[in-house]
Design a protein around this motif. Sequence first.
Motif, PDB file in Angstrom:
ATOM      1  N   MET A   1      -5.865   7.228   5.974  1.00  0.00           N
ATOM      2  CA  MET A   1      -4.584   6.633   5.785  1.00  0.00           C
ATOM      3  C   MET A   1      -3.685   6.407   7.225  1.00  0.00           C
ATOM      4  O   MET A   1      -3.953   7.046   8.121  1.00  0.00           O
TER       5      MET A   1
ATOM      6  N   LYS B   1       0.988  -1.143   0.037  1.00  0.00           N
ATOM      7  CA  LYS B   1      -0.012  -0.053  -0.018  1.00  0.00           C
ATOM      8  C   LYS B   1       0.928   1.206  -0.109  1.00  0.00           C
ATOM      9  O   LYS B   1       0.552   2.212  -0.765  1.00  0.00           O
TER      10      LYS B   1
ATOM     11  N   ASN C   1      -6.158   3.107  -0.451  1.00  0.00           N
ATOM     12  CA  ASN C   1      -6.380   2.498   1.291  1.00  0.00           C
ATOM     13  C   ASN C   1      -7.409   1.350   1.148  1.00  0.00           C
ATOM     14  O   ASN C   1      -6.972   0.223   1.598  1.00  0.00           O
ATOM     15  N   GLY C   2      -8.489   1.597   0.530  1.00  0.00           N
ATOM     16  CA  GLY C   2      -9.591   0.597   0.441  1.00  0.00           C
ATOM     17  C   GLY C   2      -9.121  -0.900  -0.298  1.00  0.00           C
ATOM     18  O   GLY C   2      -9.240  -1.777   0.077  1.00  0.00           O
TER      19      GLY C   2
ATOM     20  N   PHE D   1      -6.048  -1.767  -1.039  1.00  0.00           N
ATOM     21  CA  PHE D   1      -4.858  -2.584  -0.392  1.00  0.00           C
ATOM     22  C   PHE D   1      -5.210  -3.017   0.861  1.00  0.00           C
ATOM     23  O   PHE D   1      -4.688  -4.124   1.327  1.00  0.00           O
ATOM     24  N   GLU D   2      -6.323  -2.545   1.726  1.00  0.00           N
ATOM     25  CA  GLU D   2      -6.463  -3.054   3.187  1.00  0.00           C
ATOM     26  C   GLU D   2      -7.785  -4.045   3.053  1.00  0.00           C
ATOM     27  O   GLU D   2      -7.725  -4.952   3.710  1.00  0.00           O
ATOM     28  N   GLU D   3      -8.579  -3.766   2.045  1.00  0.00           N
ATOM     29  CA  GLU D   3      -9.894  -4.710   2.383  1.00  0.00           C
ATOM     30  C   GLU D   3     -10.003  -5.381   0.770  1.00  0.00           C
ATOM     31  O   GLU D   3     -10.948  -6.384   0.783  1.00  0.00           O
TER      32      GLU D   3
ATOM     33  N   LYS E   1     -12.497   7.940   7.110  1.00  0.00           N
ATOM     34  CA  LYS E   1     -13.663   8.091   5.835  1.00  0.00           C
ATOM     35  C   LYS E   1     -14.853   8.525   6.251  1.00  0.00           C
ATOM     36  O   LYS E   1     -15.466   9.072   5.219  1.00  0.00           O
TER      37      LYS E   1
ATOM     38  N   ALA F   1      -9.163   9.932   3.776  1.00  0.00           N
ATOM     39  CA  ALA F   1      -8.459   8.836   3.070  1.00  0.00           C
ATOM     40  C   ALA F   1      -8.186   7.755   4.281  1.00  0.00           C
ATOM     41  O   ALA F   1      -8.062   6.648   3.765  1.00  0.00           O
TER      42      ALA F   1
END
Lengths: 380, 258
Positions: free
Chosen positions: A64, A8, B189-190, B192-194, A57, A62
């Motif tokens: 992060m 990520k 974020n979404g 890669f995380e979920e 969110k 975001a």
Amino acid sequence: MDTFLTDKNRAVRRSVRAFCERELGPIAKEIDQEASFPWEVVEKMGKLGYFGIQVPKTLGGAGMDSVSYIIVIEEISRVCAGLGLCVTVHNSVGVYPLLAFGSEEQKKKWVPPLARGEKIGAFCFTEPNAGSDTAGIEATAIRNGNHYLVNANKVFVTNGGVADVCLIFARTDPNAGRKGISVIVAERGTPGFVVGDLEDLCGVRSNPVSSIRLYDSQLPLENLLGKEGMGLRIGLTALDAGRIGIAAQAVGIAQAALEEGVRYAKQRRQFGAPIAKHQAVTMMIADMATQVEAARLLTFRSAVLRDQGKPFTKESAMAKLYASEASSKVTDMAVQIHGGYGYSKAYPVERYYRDARVTRIYEGTSEVHHLVIARGVLEE
Amino acid sequence: MGLKIIVCIKSVIVNPANQSVVRTSDSCELNPFDRPALEQALRMKEAMGGTVTALSMGPESSAFTLHEAMAMGVDHGVLVSDPALVGSDTLATSTVLAAALKRLEPFDLAFFGTRSADSDTGHVGPQTAVLLDLPMVTWAHSIESSETGLLVERRIDGFLERYELPFPSMLTFHPNSVEPRDLGLSGINGAFEEGEIQRWGLSDLDLSPSVVGEKGSPTRVLSLSRAHSTKKCEFLDGTAEEQVEELLRRLLDSGLIG
């Protein structure tokens, strides 16, 4: 360093780098020279989440982690330090205190437009007689019925010229010393809210740094952040996190200088060979690369500690101190490698050199950070 | 109902390889020619509803690329990965993708980039369409839905061609047909995380090892080495206008523009 990054984090670096090189790269010199704020790019950055990097969110951000945060700031600053400054100050000392100390109503009111970059945040602490001397604040916010009557003269406000939501540090109790300082939120447009002339700065010139003054402004009581007297605590908490961002900004500037230094050293020929073959130049390249990497690792460590919920005051002070000093040295060496051309605006290294200098001054001078670090070490 | 769109994407090597190719998330990126195909699919989904699935064949490192596609807005990621696939040429790759697309049936559209940035053959899209016996328009510039299917515009060599395609059908997109979107932080974020990626091996596709990998590949790369090109710098003479004219003439003559 990349060894420690998650996929990520890598995706963040790749996408922010591509965006900044395409959108900011071609205009970085011009907005420095003309000291102009690139609204078009800022709007795009807002849509991509750069103005609410660590905002949950649910509030439009975001969501992060801190490591991704420092990567975003490093990558923006690598291309344009003035915008890197805008984004980190907005996120860390503009928005974060609202998240950490704001009521639910305050968060709902101010955070979503800030997180989307539709509004810009600013941290109004410094005054003509108060900077490193945090308790020297003279601004006043006197409770009067259903409002505070605020008078303040804030100087060197990063983002000042474009800020919509400003955290004003002022004395709610003039007789309570350090414990009499509070934070009141002032929005642009409030009667008595005046933006002063933009500072004609040496570096980070695309950032509209200005003074902000409040003359008898009446701010509702619900604009108080936290409780009365919490001002210094809010400020120092914000600055703990904020200086990780400034460290990342310094790393970004230094990285750009390293890349330009290496590129030029390979191209420029003297005495029948590229100057990268001359030992005196290779010494500088080695020092530059080592200092950039050390600064990046210190910054990374403080971000990881923050993500883990561990104390990071001393560590972020170390990162900020080392990265800002390293950035000054690395950009200086990049100028030296370029020789006379390095002193010319024909090459970008003179800009990096000017941009790096201020990182040793704002969000706590190097001298103040020595004190913070020493205190941390001696207390262990 | 909306459309079910599959976009076949590839994780390509960023830097030219020396002798052997080692694919990791650091050394690979989403094939830039696939980005317009993803963008077209996402715009169709935004306009008409439905889902977009990204499908890739490659080693585990290709998962990074699928996550990047999901960060753009793709709903599902499918990775076909199996040790038996090593050494697959474009025919073997098309065989695998056709089998994977079969498994994803029913779908309305399958999109490809025109070619990959690392091997540059442009074979895989058209070969896959042949194997599936589906209609395909290559180098599409724009698409819009009609009552019975899809209207596709294709610009090539100064001509403008228009096609009407039924569902399901397949397309490759001109690299400049659309500006691909940037990855937003929230999307990254979404994803890669979920974001979960479905992983299929050869056995999931009912394919015999004899039709994939080196065994299933009629072409073989004998060796791989870095090509060395010499750059030369030339200064054009004349006034600025004359220099521009001369530069344009040379670029046109060499086929680099126009």
